[in-house]
Design a protein around this motif. Sequence first.
Motif, PDB file in Angstrom:
ATOM      1  N   GLY A  59       0.800  -1.224   0.000  1.00  0.00           N
ATOM      2  CA  GLY A  59       0.000   0.000   0.000  1.00  0.00           C
ATOM      3  C   GLY A  59       0.829   1.267   0.000  1.00  0.00           C
ATOM      4  O   GLY A  59       0.407   2.277   0.545  1.00  0.00           O
ATOM      5  N   LEU A  60       1.998   1.232  -0.606  1.00  0.00           N
ATOM      6  CA  LEU A  60       2.895   2.384  -0.633  1.00  0.00           C
ATOM      7  C   LEU A  60       2.970   3.035  -2.011  1.00  0.00           C
ATOM      8  O   LEU A  60       3.977   3.665  -2.340  1.00  0.00           O
ATOM      9  N   ALA A  61       1.927   2.894  -2.804  1.00  0.00           N
ATOM     10  CA  ALA A  61       1.920   3.463  -4.152  1.00  0.00           C
ATOM     11  C   ALA A  61       1.920   4.991  -4.078  1.00  0.00           C
ATOM     12  O   ALA A  61       1.433   5.578  -3.109  1.00  0.00           O
ATOM     13  N   PRO A  62       2.489   5.646  -5.096  1.00  0.00           N
ATOM     14  CA  PRO A  62       2.476   7.115  -5.117  1.00  0.00           C
ATOM     15  C   PRO A  62       1.050   7.659  -5.075  1.00  0.00           C
ATOM     16  O   PRO A  62       0.107   7.026  -5.549  1.00  0.00           O
ATOM     17  N   LYS A  63       0.914   8.822  -4.481  1.00  0.00           N
ATOM     18  CA  LYS A  63      -0.403   9.458  -4.376  1.00  0.00           C
ATOM     19  C   LYS A  63      -0.998   9.671  -5.762  1.00  0.00           C
ATOM     20  O   LYS A  63      -0.307  10.012  -6.701  1.00  0.00           O
ATOM     21  N   GLY A  64      -2.283   9.415  -5.877  1.00  0.00           N
ATOM     22  CA  GLY A  64      -2.975   9.587  -7.142  1.00  0.00           C
ATOM     23  C   GLY A  64      -2.965   8.359  -8.037  1.00  0.00           C
ATOM     24  O   GLY A  64      -3.550   8.377  -9.109  1.00  0.00           O
ATOM     25  N   THR A  65      -2.298   7.313  -7.618  1.00  0.00           N
ATOM     26  CA  THR A  65      -2.280   6.077  -8.403  1.00  0.00           C
ATOM     27  C   THR A  65      -3.462   5.222  -7.970  1.00  0.00           C
ATOM     28  O   THR A  65      -3.503   4.747  -6.833  1.00  0.00           O
ATOM     29  N   PRO A  66      -4.445   5.059  -8.871  1.00  0.00           N
ATOM     30  CA  PRO A  66      -5.623   4.263  -8.484  1.00  0.00           C
ATOM     31  C   PRO A  66      -5.305   2.761  -8.516  1.00  0.00           C
ATOM     32  O   PRO A  66      -5.045   2.189  -9.566  1.00  0.00           O
ATOM     33  N   ILE A  67      -5.289   2.153  -7.352  1.00  0.00           N
ATOM     34  CA  ILE A  67      -5.014   0.714  -7.267  1.00  0.00           C
ATOM     35  C   ILE A  67      -6.246   0.050  -6.683  1.00  0.00           C
ATOM     36  O   ILE A  67      -6.670   0.372  -5.579  1.00  0.00           O
ATOM     37  N   GLY A  68      -6.798  -0.865  -7.428  1.00  0.00           N
ATOM     38  CA  GLY A  68      -7.978  -1.587  -6.970  1.00  0.00           C
ATOM     39  C   GLY A  68      -7.605  -2.751  -6.063  1.00  0.00           C
ATOM     40  O   GLY A  68      -6.435  -3.012  -5.767  1.00  0.00           O
ATOM     41  N   LEU A  69      -8.613  -3.469  -5.652  1.00  0.00           N
ATOM     42  CA  LEU A  69      -8.423  -4.606  -4.756  1.00  0.00           C
ATOM     43  C   LEU A  69      -7.776  -5.796  -5.466  1.00  0.00           C
ATOM     44  O   LEU A  69      -6.989  -6.528  -4.873  1.00  0.00           O
ATOM     45  N   VAL A  70      -8.097  -5.981  -6.741  1.00  0.00           N
ATOM     46  CA  VAL A  70      -7.610  -7.167  -7.461  1.00  0.00           C
ATOM     47  C   VAL A  70      -6.084  -7.177  -7.604  1.00  0.00           C
ATOM     48  O   VAL A  70      -5.456  -8.200  -7.338  1.00  0.00           O
ATOM     49  N   PRO A  71      -5.423  -6.078  -7.995  1.00  0.00           N
ATOM     50  CA  PRO A  71      -3.951  -6.124  -8.029  1.00  0.00           C
ATOM     51  C   PRO A  71      -3.324  -6.360  -6.653  1.00  0.00           C
ATOM     52  O   PRO A  71      -2.295  -7.031  -6.553  1.00  0.00           O
ATOM     53  N   VAL A  72      -3.950  -5.854  -5.605  1.00  0.00           N
ATOM     54  CA  VAL A  72      -3.433  -6.093  -4.253  1.00  0.00           C
ATOM     55  C   VAL A  72      -3.575  -7.571  -3.898  1.00  0.00           C
ATOM     56  O   VAL A  72      -2.655  -8.181  -3.344  1.00  0.00           O
ATOM     57  N   LEU A  73      -4.718  -8.158  -4.232  1.00  0.00           N
ATOM     58  CA  LEU A  73      -4.931  -9.581  -3.981  1.00  0.00           C
ATOM     59  C   LEU A  73      -3.925 -10.422  -4.775  1.00  0.00           C
ATOM     60  O   LEU A  73      -3.355 -11.383  -4.248  1.00  0.00           O
ATOM     61  N   PHE A  74      -3.694 -10.045  -6.016  1.00  0.00           N
ATOM     62  CA  PHE A  74      -2.707 -10.765  -6.827  1.00  0.00           C
ATOM     63  C   PHE A  74      -1.306 -10.631  -6.237  1.00  0.00           C
ATOM     64  O   PHE A  74      -0.561 -11.614  -6.167  1.00  0.00           O
ATOM     65  N   ALA A  75      -0.934  -9.447  -5.802  1.00  0.00           N
ATOM     66  CA  ALA A  75       0.386  -9.241  -5.212  1.00  0.00           C
ATOM     67  C   ALA A  75       0.556 -10.111  -3.963  1.00  0.00           C
ATOM     68  O   ALA A  75       1.596 -10.752  -3.780  1.00  0.00           O
ATOM     69  N   PHE A  76      -0.466 -10.160  -3.135  1.00  0.00           N
ATOM     70  CA  PHE A  76      -0.410 -10.973  -1.924  1.00  0.00           C
ATOM     71  C   PHE A  76      -0.289 -12.460  -2.270  1.00  0.00           C
ATOM     72  O   PHE A  76       0.572 -13.166  -1.735  1.00  0.00           O
ATOM     73  N   CYS A  77      -1.152 -12.939  -3.154  1.00  0.00           N
ATOM     74  CA  CYS A  77      -1.130 -14.366  -3.524  1.00  0.00           C
ATOM     75  C   CYS A  77       0.162 -14.743  -4.234  1.00  0.00           C
ATOM     76  O   CYS A  77       0.713 -15.828  -3.996  1.00  0.00           O
ATOM     77  N   ALA A  78       0.655 -13.878  -5.104  1.00  0.00           N
ATOM     78  CA  ALA A  78       1.881 -14.178  -5.850  1.00  0.00           C
ATOM     79  C   ALA A  78       3.078 -14.283  -4.921  1.00  0.00           C
ATOM     80  O   ALA A  78       3.906 -15.188  -5.061  1.00  0.00           O
ATOM     81  N   MET A  79       3.162 -13.384  -3.958  1.00  0.00           N
ATOM     82  CA  MET A  79       4.300 -13.444  -3.033  1.00  0.00           C
ATOM     83  C   MET A  79       4.148 -14.599  -2.042  1.00  0.00           C
ATOM     84  O   MET A  79       5.131 -15.262  -1.705  1.00  0.00           O
ATOM     85  N   LEU A  80       2.921 -14.858  -1.610  1.00  0.00           N
ATOM     86  CA  LEU A  80       2.705 -15.945  -0.657  1.00  0.00           C
ATOM     87  C   LEU A  80       2.967 -17.307  -1.299  1.00  0.00           C
ATOM     88  O   LEU A  80       3.787 -18.086  -0.810  1.00  0.00           O
ATOM     89  N   ALA A 102       1.026 -25.953  -5.588  1.00  0.00           N
ATOM     90  CA  ALA A 102       0.279 -26.162  -6.838  1.00  0.00           C
ATOM     91  C   ALA A 102      -1.094 -25.496  -6.767  1.00  0.00           C
ATOM     92  O   ALA A 102      -1.494 -24.777  -7.683  1.00  0.00           O
ATOM     93  N   ALA A 103      -1.806 -25.733  -5.669  1.00  0.00           N
ATOM     94  CA  ALA A 103      -3.142 -25.140  -5.522  1.00  0.00           C
ATOM     95  C   ALA A 103      -3.060 -23.617  -5.396  1.00  0.00           C
ATOM     96  O   ALA A 103      -3.839 -22.884  -6.021  1.00  0.00           O
ATOM     97  N   GLY A 104      -2.106 -23.136  -4.613  1.00  0.00           N
ATOM     98  CA  GLY A 104      -1.959 -21.697  -4.421  1.00  0.00           C
ATOM     99  C   GLY A 104      -1.526 -20.976  -5.678  1.00  0.00           C
ATOM    100  O   GLY A 104      -2.017 -19.883  -5.981  1.00  0.00           O
ATOM    101  N   CYS A 105      -0.607 -21.564  -6.428  1.00  0.00           N
ATOM    102  CA  CYS A 105      -0.180 -20.950  -7.688  1.00  0.00           C
ATOM    103  C   CYS A 105      -1.322 -20.956  -8.701  1.00  0.00           C
ATOM    104  O   CYS A 105      -1.458 -20.017  -9.491  1.00  0.00           O
ATOM    105  N   GLY A 106      -2.141 -22.009  -8.679  1.00  0.00           N
ATOM    106  CA  GLY A 106      -3.318 -22.032  -9.555  1.00  0.00           C
ATOM    107  C   GLY A 106      -4.289 -20.915  -9.217  1.00  0.00           C
ATOM    108  O   GLY A 106      -4.811 -20.230 -10.106  1.00  0.00           O
TER     109      GLY A 106
END
Length: 157
Positions: A59-80, A102-106
Motif C-alpha cells: 500500500g505504498l503506491a504514489p499518491k494519485g495512483t488508483p489501485i484496486g483490490l484485485v492487483p493487491v490480492l494478486f500481489a499478496f497471492c503471488a508473493m505468498l 500447486a493449488a496456491g499458484c493455480g
Amino acid sequence: MTDDLSDLQVEVPKAPRRAFRQIDPGARAMVIAVCVMLMIVSALLPWVQSASGWQVLFGLAPKGTPIGLVPVLFAFCAMLFGVLVSGAALVTRLWALSFAAAAGCGFSLVTSLLAVWSQQSTSSHEPGPGPGIGIILGLLTLIVLTFQWVKLTFARD
C-alpha cells in the motif's frame, strides 16, 4: 553394536512412510527456483502505472495512483504462493507443501488474469491504463510455476 541394530529396527519401518511424504523435483527444481526469482523480480517492476509490485502489496503506491483490490490480492497471492510456499516446498521437499504450492499458484494465476483485466478496463468507455511489465511477468511466471508444481505433485507413485 546391538544399539545400532535396535536403531535400525526402529528406522526401517518408518522409511516407506518418509519416502511417501517427500517429493523428488529433479530437474524441475531449477525451473521452479528460477521462477521464484522471477516472481521477486516482477515485484520490483511497475505493475499499476508507476507503482511497483511491492508498493502495491504494501500500500505504498504514489499518491494519485488508483489501485484496486484485485492487483493487491494478486500481489499478496503471488508473493505468498509463488515465493514463500514454493521456496519452502523446494527446501523441505514435502508433498503437502508441493500440493499447497500447486493449488496456491493455480489460484494466484486466476487472480493474475483478473488483475491484468482490471488494468485494461474502466467503468467508462475509455481504455484503462494497462498492466505494467511486472504484472505481465508475474502472470507468465505463474503459468510456468503452476504447471511445474501440478506435474510434480501428481507424478508421485
